[in-house]
Design a protein around this motif. Structure first.
Motif, PDB file in Angstrom:
ATOM      1  N   PRO A  65      29.971 -30.160 -32.086  1.00  0.00           N
ATOM      2  CA  PRO A  65      30.179 -28.795 -31.616  1.00  0.00           C
ATOM      3  C   PRO A  65      30.028 -27.744 -32.715  1.00  0.00           C
ATOM      4  N   ALA A  66      30.210 -28.142 -33.960  1.00  0.00           N
ATOM      5  CA  ALA A  66      30.100 -27.169 -35.045  1.00  0.00           C
ATOM      6  C   ALA A  66      28.644 -26.828 -35.353  1.00  0.00           C
ATOM      7  N   THR A  67      27.749 -27.837 -35.232  1.00  0.00           N
ATOM      8  CA  THR A  67      26.348 -27.614 -35.605  1.00  0.00           C
ATOM      9  C   THR A  67      25.388 -27.701 -34.424  1.00  0.00           C
ATOM     10  N   ASP A  68      25.870 -28.100 -33.266  1.00  0.00           N
ATOM     11  CA  ASP A  68      25.052 -28.337 -32.077  1.00  0.00           C
ATOM     12  C   ASP A  68      24.054 -29.470 -32.268  1.00  0.00           C
ATOM     13  N   GLU A  69      24.242 -30.262 -33.311  1.00  0.00           N
ATOM     14  CA  GLU A  69      23.359 -31.392 -33.579  1.00  0.00           C
ATOM     15  C   GLU A  69      23.641 -32.499 -32.563  1.00  0.00           C
ATOM     16  N   GLU A  70      22.585 -33.023 -31.932  1.00  0.00           N
ATOM     17  CA  GLU A  70      22.755 -34.124 -30.986  1.00  0.00           C
ATOM     18  C   GLU A  70      22.866 -35.427 -31.746  1.00  0.00           C
ATOM     19  N   MET A  71      23.674 -36.342 -31.192  1.00  0.00           N
ATOM     20  CA  MET A  71      23.888 -37.633 -31.831  1.00  0.00           C
ATOM     21  C   MET A  71      24.211 -38.658 -30.761  1.00  0.00           C
ATOM     22  N   THR A  72      24.175 -39.908 -31.124  1.00  0.00           N
ATOM     23  CA  THR A  72      24.565 -40.975 -30.218  1.00  0.00           C
ATOM     24  C   THR A  72      25.937 -41.483 -30.638  1.00  0.00           C
ATOM     25  N   LEU A  73      26.867 -41.425 -29.707  1.00  0.00           N
ATOM     26  CA  LEU A  73      28.203 -41.944 -29.970  1.00  0.00           C
ATOM     27  C   LEU A  73      28.184 -43.442 -29.694  1.00  0.00           C
ATOM     28  N   PRO A  74      28.712 -44.260 -30.605  1.00  0.00           N
ATOM     29  CA  PRO A  74      28.605 -45.713 -30.447  1.00  0.00           C
ATOM     30  C   PRO A  74      29.488 -46.243 -29.309  1.00  0.00           C
ATOM     31  N   ALA A  75      29.154 -47.449 -28.846  1.00  0.00           N
ATOM     32  CA  ALA A  75      29.984 -48.130 -27.857  1.00  0.00           C
ATOM     33  C   ALA A  75      31.340 -48.420 -28.497  1.00  0.00           C
ATOM     34  N   ARG A  76      32.366 -48.449 -27.660  1.00  0.00           N
ATOM     35  CA  ARG A  76      33.705 -48.697 -28.202  1.00  0.00           C
ATOM     36  C   ARG A  76      34.599 -49.225 -27.101  1.00  0.00           C
ATOM     37  N   ARG A  77      35.760 -49.717 -27.514  1.00  0.00           N
ATOM     38  CA  ARG A  77      36.772 -50.166 -26.562  1.00  0.00           C
ATOM     39  C   ARG A  77      37.915 -49.162 -26.577  1.00  0.00           C
ATOM     40  N   VAL A  78      38.460 -48.867 -25.402  1.00  0.00           N
ATOM     41  CA  VAL A  78      39.591 -47.953 -25.294  1.00  0.00           C
ATOM     42  C   VAL A  78      40.694 -48.628 -24.487  1.00  0.00           C
ATOM     43  N   VAL A  79      41.916 -48.220 -24.731  1.00  0.00           N
ATOM     44  CA  VAL A  79      43.058 -48.744 -23.992  1.00  0.00           C
ATOM     45  C   VAL A  79      43.542 -47.664 -23.039  1.00  0.00           C
ATOM     46  N   THR A  80      43.705 -48.037 -21.781  1.00  0.00           N
ATOM     47  CA  THR A  80      44.242 -47.119 -20.788  1.00  0.00           C
ATOM     48  C   THR A  80      45.529 -47.710 -20.232  1.00  0.00           C
ATOM     49  N   PHE A  81      46.352 -46.863 -19.638  1.00  0.00           N
ATOM     50  CA  PHE A  81      47.612 -47.308 -19.051  1.00  0.00           C
ATOM     51  C   PHE A  81      47.668 -46.876 -17.598  1.00  0.00           C
ATOM     52  N   LYS A  82      48.039 -47.800 -16.735  1.00  0.00           N
ATOM     53  CA  LYS A  82      48.238 -47.491 -15.324  1.00  0.00           C
ATOM     54  C   LYS A  82      49.669 -47.889 -14.984  1.00  0.00           C
ATOM     55  N   CYS A  83      50.469 -46.902 -14.572  1.00  0.00           N
ATOM     56  CA  CYS A  83      51.872 -47.203 -14.306  1.00  0.00           C
ATOM     57  C   CYS A  83      52.019 -47.954 -12.989  1.00  0.00           C
ATOM     58  N   SER A  84      53.108 -48.725 -12.891  1.00  0.00           N
ATOM     59  CA  SER A  84      53.369 -49.487 -11.674  1.00  0.00           C
ATOM     60  C   SER A  84      53.830 -48.550 -10.567  1.00  0.00           C
ATOM     61  N   GLY A  85      53.791 -49.048  -9.350  1.00  0.00           N
ATOM     62  CA  GLY A  85      54.257 -48.265  -8.219  1.00  0.00           C
ATOM     63  C   GLY A  85      55.726 -47.893  -8.349  1.00  0.00           C
ATOM     64  N   LYS A  86      56.531 -48.832  -8.863  1.00  0.00           N
ATOM     65  CA  LYS A  86      57.961 -48.560  -9.042  1.00  0.00           C
ATOM     66  C   LYS A  86      58.193 -47.437 -10.044  1.00  0.00           C
ATOM     67  N   LEU A  87      57.461 -47.466 -11.142  1.00  0.00           N
ATOM     68  CA  LEU A  87      57.602 -46.419 -12.148  1.00  0.00           C
ATOM     69  C   LEU A  87      57.119 -45.078 -11.595  1.00  0.00           C
ATOM     70  N   ARG A  88      56.020 -45.098 -10.851  1.00  0.00           N
ATOM     71  CA  ARG A  88      55.497 -43.866 -10.247  1.00  0.00           C
ATOM     72  C   ARG A  88      56.521 -43.265  -9.293  1.00  0.00           C
ATOM     73  N   GLU A  89      57.167 -44.096  -8.468  1.00  0.00           N
ATOM     74  CA  GLU A  89      58.206 -43.605  -7.564  1.00  0.00           C
ATOM     75  C   GLU A  89      59.367 -42.997  -8.332  1.00  0.00           C
ATOM     76  N   LEU A  90      59.765 -43.651  -9.416  1.00  0.00           N
ATOM     77  CA  LEU A  90      60.876 -43.155 -10.242  1.00  0.00           C
ATOM     78  C   LEU A  90      60.539 -41.799 -10.855  1.00  0.00           C
ATOM     79  N   ILE A  91      59.316 -41.659 -11.334  1.00  0.00           N
ATOM     80  CA  ILE A  91      58.878 -40.403 -11.951  1.00  0.00           C
ATOM     81  C   ILE A  91      58.849 -39.275 -10.930  1.00  0.00           C
ATOM     82  N   ASN A  92      58.375 -39.595  -9.715  1.00  0.00           N
ATOM     83  CA  ASN A  92      58.178 -38.571  -8.696  1.00  0.00           C
ATOM     84  C   ASN A  92      59.391 -38.315  -7.808  1.00  0.00           C
ATOM     85  N   SER A  93      60.492 -39.023  -8.036  1.00  0.00           N
ATOM     86  CA  SER A  93      61.668 -38.795  -7.188  1.00  0.00           C
ATOM     87  C   SER A  93      62.584 -37.744  -7.768  1.00  0.00           C
TER      88      SER A  93
END
Length: 93
Positions: A65-93
């Motif tokens: 974004p600083a130079t507008d230079e195009e580049m290829t971002l390498p493949a990578r692994r990411v960690v995501t989190f998905k909360c359980s239904g019980k936790l979602r209910e607790l958060i939203n109650s």
């Protein structure tokens, strides 16, 4: 407020009446198991809490974004989190 390892360890120590050293050793071992499992590419599911998933991201086009230079971002692994239904209910109650 962010919950830190120290705060978690102190709460466990108070609840279970364990020594500070024992509490920290248990917590560090638990976190080490999680790190090793994620590093190997396996998902972690903790019932009633949620699931940590390791996802593969493909290489993609991007730009500096600083130079507008195009580049290829390498493949990578990411960690995501998905909360359980019980936790979602607790958060939203």
């Amino acid at each position: 407020m962010a919950v830190t390892k120290t705060l978690i360890a102190e709460k466990i120590q108070d609840e279970l009446d364990l020594s500070r050293t024992t509490t920290y050793e248990i917590m560090e071992e638990f976190l080490e198991i999680i790190k090793e499992t994620i590093e190997s590419g396996e998902d972690i599911m903790i019932s009633g809490f949620g699931k940590f998933c390791v996802n593969e991201k493909q290489a993609r086009k991007g730009r500096n974004p600083a130079t507008d230079e195009e580049m290829t971002l390498p493949a990578r692994r990411v960690v995501t989190f998905k909360c359980s239904g019980k936790l979602r209910e607790l958060i939203n109650s």
